[in-house]
Design a protein around this motif. Structure first.
Motif, PDB file in Angstrom:
ATOM      1  N   PHE A  40     -13.712   1.893   7.136  1.00 30.93           N
ATOM      2  CA  PHE A  40     -12.980   0.997   6.247  1.00 30.93           C
ATOM      3  C   PHE A  40     -11.540   1.470   6.139  1.00 30.93           C
ATOM      4  CE2 PHE A  40     -17.409   0.929   5.136  1.00 30.93           C
ATOM      5  CZ  PHE A  40     -17.683  -0.405   4.885  1.00 30.93           C
ATOM      6  N   GLU A  43      -6.150  -2.220   9.051  1.00 30.86           N
ATOM      7  CA  GLU A  43      -6.255  -2.421  10.492  1.00 30.86           C
ATOM      8  C   GLU A  43      -4.980  -2.046  11.243  1.00 30.86           C
ATOM      9  OE1 GLU A  43      -7.334  -6.489  10.899  1.00 30.86           O
ATOM     10  OE2 GLU A  43      -5.349  -7.272  10.329  1.00 30.86           O
ATOM     11  N   THR A  61     -18.206   0.099  13.688  1.00 31.07           N
ATOM     12  CA  THR A  61     -17.987  -1.205  13.074  1.00 31.07           C
ATOM     13  C   THR A  61     -16.825  -1.042  12.111  1.00 31.07           C
ATOM     14  OG1 THR A  61     -20.342  -1.774  13.209  1.00 31.07           O
ATOM     15  CG2 THR A  61     -18.997  -3.039  11.670  1.00 31.07           C
ATOM     16  N   HIS A  63     -14.052  -2.469   9.224  1.00 31.16           N
ATOM     17  CA  HIS A  63     -13.785  -3.455   8.177  1.00 31.16           C
ATOM     18  C   HIS A  63     -12.381  -3.244   7.636  1.00 31.16           C
ATOM     19  CE1 HIS A  63     -17.994  -4.750   7.954  1.00 31.16           C
ATOM     20  NE2 HIS A  63     -18.331  -3.466   8.008  1.00 31.16           N
ATOM     21  N   HIS A  64     -11.575  -4.293   7.668  1.00 29.50           N
ATOM     22  CA  HIS A  64     -10.208  -4.203   7.163  1.00 29.50           C
ATOM     23  C   HIS A  64     -10.188  -4.228   5.640  1.00 29.50           C
ATOM     24  CE1 HIS A  64      -5.950  -4.852   6.599  1.00 29.50           C
ATOM     25  NE2 HIS A  64      -6.190  -5.992   5.973  1.00 29.50           N
ATOM     26  N   THR A  65      -9.450  -3.320   5.053  1.00 35.17           N
ATOM     27  CA  THR A  65      -9.232  -3.313   3.606  1.00 35.17           C
ATOM     28  C   THR A  65      -7.747  -3.094   3.340  1.00 35.17           C
ATOM     29  OG1 THR A  65      -9.683  -0.923   3.501  1.00 35.17           O
ATOM     30  CG2 THR A  65     -11.512  -2.400   3.043  1.00 35.17           C
ATOM     31  N   SER A  87     -10.815   0.889   0.288  1.00 37.93           N
ATOM     32  CA  SER A  87     -11.555   1.494   1.403  1.00 37.93           C
ATOM     33  C   SER A  87     -12.563   2.522   0.891  1.00 37.93           C
ATOM     34  CB  SER A  87     -10.576   2.153   2.381  1.00 37.93           C
ATOM     35  OG  SER A  87      -9.776   3.139   1.735  1.00 37.93           O
ATOM     36  N   ARG A  90     -15.605   0.568  -0.799  1.00 35.07           N
ATOM     37  CA  ARG A  90     -16.428  -0.148   0.180  1.00 35.07           C
ATOM     38  C   ARG A  90     -17.210   0.818   1.071  1.00 35.07           C
ATOM     39  NH1 ARG A  90     -13.552  -4.923   3.152  1.00 35.07           N
ATOM     40  NH2 ARG A  90     -15.746  -5.232   3.757  1.00 35.07           N
TER      41      ARG A  90
END
Length: 206
Positions: A40, A43, A61, A63-65, A87, A90
């Motif tokens: 997290f 990006e 994997t 995930h953009h935060t 981040s 999450r």
């Protein structure tokens, strides 16, 4: 053979954020090729670094935060603006939901403890979380806690720490009955503050 582990990673944590965290994850993958990552972070900062580590990227994997917890944020501030969307939060939530087996963050310790308590909750009858570390001893390694989550402890809290430390030792050292000790000013039962002496009495009775 150890089973594969999925690590939720707060890429924005620490003084230098992704510049240190992503190479650290790549090093972990070298040592544990079966590891998988759920990362997290921002990006714009994380993806270029992942491109430099194709093996890590292949098992990640992302995930953009847009929100990250700063190192100088007070826990209350971090909870106010970072709850559910930072981040750090999450990454913790990924462990709660089962997307990951464990969460790792090098970020703000106070915020990490506060968010973990709010997100993961505590076990029944355990009031406060603890920070644990491994200390080398003449017999191997020991789990030591608490090393920074709280200042001062009453007898009940010390007993809670003993139970949590023993549980951790059973898992990471594969021990059926770990030895439990209290760090005190001396080995004699009459020494130490009252909370330590009372905790010692309770542990002996248990």
């Amino acid at each position: 053979m150890t089973r594969p582990v999925t690590i939720a990673l707060d890429a924005m944590g620490g003084d230098h954020g992704p510049a240190i965290v992503i190479p650290g994850a790549a090093l972990t993958l070298e040592r544990r090729p079966d590891a998988r990552f759920v990362i997290f972070g921002d990006e714009g900062q994380v993806l270029p670094l992942l491109d430099q580590h194709p093996k890590l990227k292949a098992v990640t994997t992302f995930h953009h935060t847009e929100v990250s917890v700063k190192m100088d944020d007070k826990p209350s501030q971090a909870l106010r603006y970072g709850r559910y969307k930072s981040s750090m939060w999450r990454a913790i939530d990924a462990t709660k939901t089962g997307e990951a087996d464990v969460t790792v963050s090098a970020g703000n310790t106070g915020a990490l403890m506060a968010m973990s308590k709010f997100c993961l909750k505590s076990m029944p009858e355990v009031d406060r979380p603890a920070i644990a570390c491994l200390w080398p001893t003449v017999r191997g390694e020991s789990v030591v806690l608490d090393v920074g989550a709280t200042i001062g402890a009453d007898a009940r809290h010390l007993v809670d720490l003993a139970v949590m430390g023993a549980a951790m030792a059973r898992v990471i050292f594969d021990l059926d009955r770990p030895t439990v000790g209290l760090l005190n000013v001396g080995v004699e039962e009459i020494k130490g503050v009252e909370a330590v002496k009372e905790a010692g009495r309770i542990l002996r009775e248990l």
